[in-house]
Design an enzyme around this catalytic site. Structure first.
Site: not given
Ligand code: GCO
Ligand code: MG
Length: 402
Positions: A147, A159, A210, A212, A236, A262, A283, A339, A402
């Site tokens: 990643r 980030y 990602d 996010h 992602e 996630e 995820r 991951e 976030w």
């Protein structure tokens, strides 16, 4: 066999972990991860006040019945606190069942479907050159998938900025740090980053990214399209997924594979995404989605639509979760990737484990149960230390995702 005792152990060997330990009258015990990053104490209270009293005297072999009892019996369903608490009980019970049978959990689930579990690591850089180097370092360590995240030039504290390289913790201050987010700068920059990565590292390495939750659906569609030439393994969390229909819009515009889930804790959070074939990887993870028992239901639904698993495995999940996840991954027919953000040596010492990494693949090991235990004496040396994830604001001060 009866459950005689259950205890919550909180430890902070560099970051906070919540572990449930269930003991039985036959001397066998099991553990399960209950860590909910930044909201740890809520799960501790849920377990201690509302779950543990219900466990005493029950037969630990009745995993399904105990799951249903805790889920339906509470009246209040779903939610990260509830589902993390149920996950901890569920994982500990699978651990006990494995120990009683003398078998690793993957054998109880149906046996290995593969020889090893492909994992991806995290490469973070302060600029493109740094990120290219970091990805290279992971390739040298044997990783087949990496990643890549990179600071955006001119945007302070975005980030992915590396605060450390191999070990870093996004949740790192008692009150949330404030960072700035700039979508146009990011959208211009991200394709440049992946172009540089493909030029430097060639076509074969699997690259992941990602987002996010930072983009709107149409922005995510644009990014997915712009990244197509660099053949990402996945993009992602491109947009927040409470509105599952939003993914239709992204899907209509891009063939970049999409991963999400996630922060989901129930099959209902991803049901539409899966049934409408709006994602490629789910995820959800053992600790935040109700344990092995519930994750199996999600994976089975996903399999009907050729959606594969790609469980969250950041360091805010403890080694107890990783051990359970690797047992699950070795079995699950529709496995995609796992991951793997490495825990620090301090954390590894608190949680002795059988799992191992070699040449880009992991194996849960062959210890009975989940193959992970907790060294309580060592755990007691690291006191709880409140830590929260940063928040993001747009440049005009608007609170962002976030
Ligand atoms: C991931 C997560 C991490 C998060 C962390 C926060 O994909 O691993 O998004 O990057 O920062 O898990 O709890
Ligand atoms: Mg993520």
């Amino acid at each position: 066999m009866k459950i005689t005792k259950a205890r919550v152990i909180v430890t902070c060997p560099g970051r906070n972990f919540v572990t449930l330990k269930i003991e039985t009258d036959e001397g066998v015990h099991g553990i399960g991860d209950a860590t909910l990053n930044g909201r740890e104490k809520a799960v501790v209270a849920y377990l201690e006040d509302h779950v543990i009293p219900l466990l005493i005297g029950r037969d630990p072999a009745r995993i399904e019945d105990i799951w249903q009892y805790l889920y339906r019996g509470a009246y209040w369903r779903r939610g990260p606190v509830t589902m993390s608490a149920i996950a901890a009980v569920d994982t500990a019970l699978w651990d006990i069942k494995g120990k009683v049978a003398g078998l690793p959990v993957y054998e109880l689930l149906g046996g290995a479907s593969r020889d090893g579990v492909m994992v991806y690591g995290h490469a973070n850089g302060n600029d493109i050159a740094h990120t290219v180097d970091e990805v290279g370092r992971y390739i040298e360590m044997g990783y087949k998938a990496v990643r890549a995240q990179c600071a955006i030039p001119g945007v302070k504290g975005t980030y992915g900025v590396a605060k450390g390289t191999m070990y870093y913790e996004p949740a790192d201050s008692a009150l949330p740090e404030e960072t700035v987010w700039n979508t146009p700068a990011y959208l211009n920059f991200a394709p440049e980053l992946f172009e540089a990565l493909r030029i430097a590292h060639g076509p074969d390495i699997e690259l992941l990214h990602d987002v996010h939750h930072r983009l709107t659906p149409i922005e995510a569609a644009r990014l997915g399209k712009a990244l197509e030439p660099y053949r990402l393994f996945w993009m992602e969390d491109a947009t927040p997924a409470e509105n599952q229909e939003a993914f239709k819009l992204i899907r209509q515009h891009t063939v970049t594979p999409l991963a999400v889930g996630e922060i989901f804790n129930s099959i209902h959070d991803c049901r539409e995404l899966i049934q409408n074939q709006l994602i490629d990887y789910i995820r959800t993870t053992v600790v935040h989605a109700g344990g092995i028992t519930h994750l199996r239901r999600i994976a089975d639904l996903a399999a009907l639509y050729q959606v594969r698993t790609g469980s969250h495995g950041a360091t805010d999940l403890s080694p107890a979760c990783m051990g359970a996840a690797l047992n699950f991954d070795l079995w699950v027919p529709n496995f995609g990737i796992q991951e793997y953000m490495r825990h620090t040596p301090e954390t590894d010492a608190v949680f002795p484990h059988a799992y191992s990494f070699s040449d880009g693949f992991m194996h849960p090991g062959d210890l009975p149960g989940i193959g992970v235990d907790i060294d309580e004496e060592l755990a007691a040396k690291y006191e709880y230390d409140p830590k929260q994830l940063p928040i993001a604001r747009l440049q005009d001060g608007t609170l962002w995702n976030w």
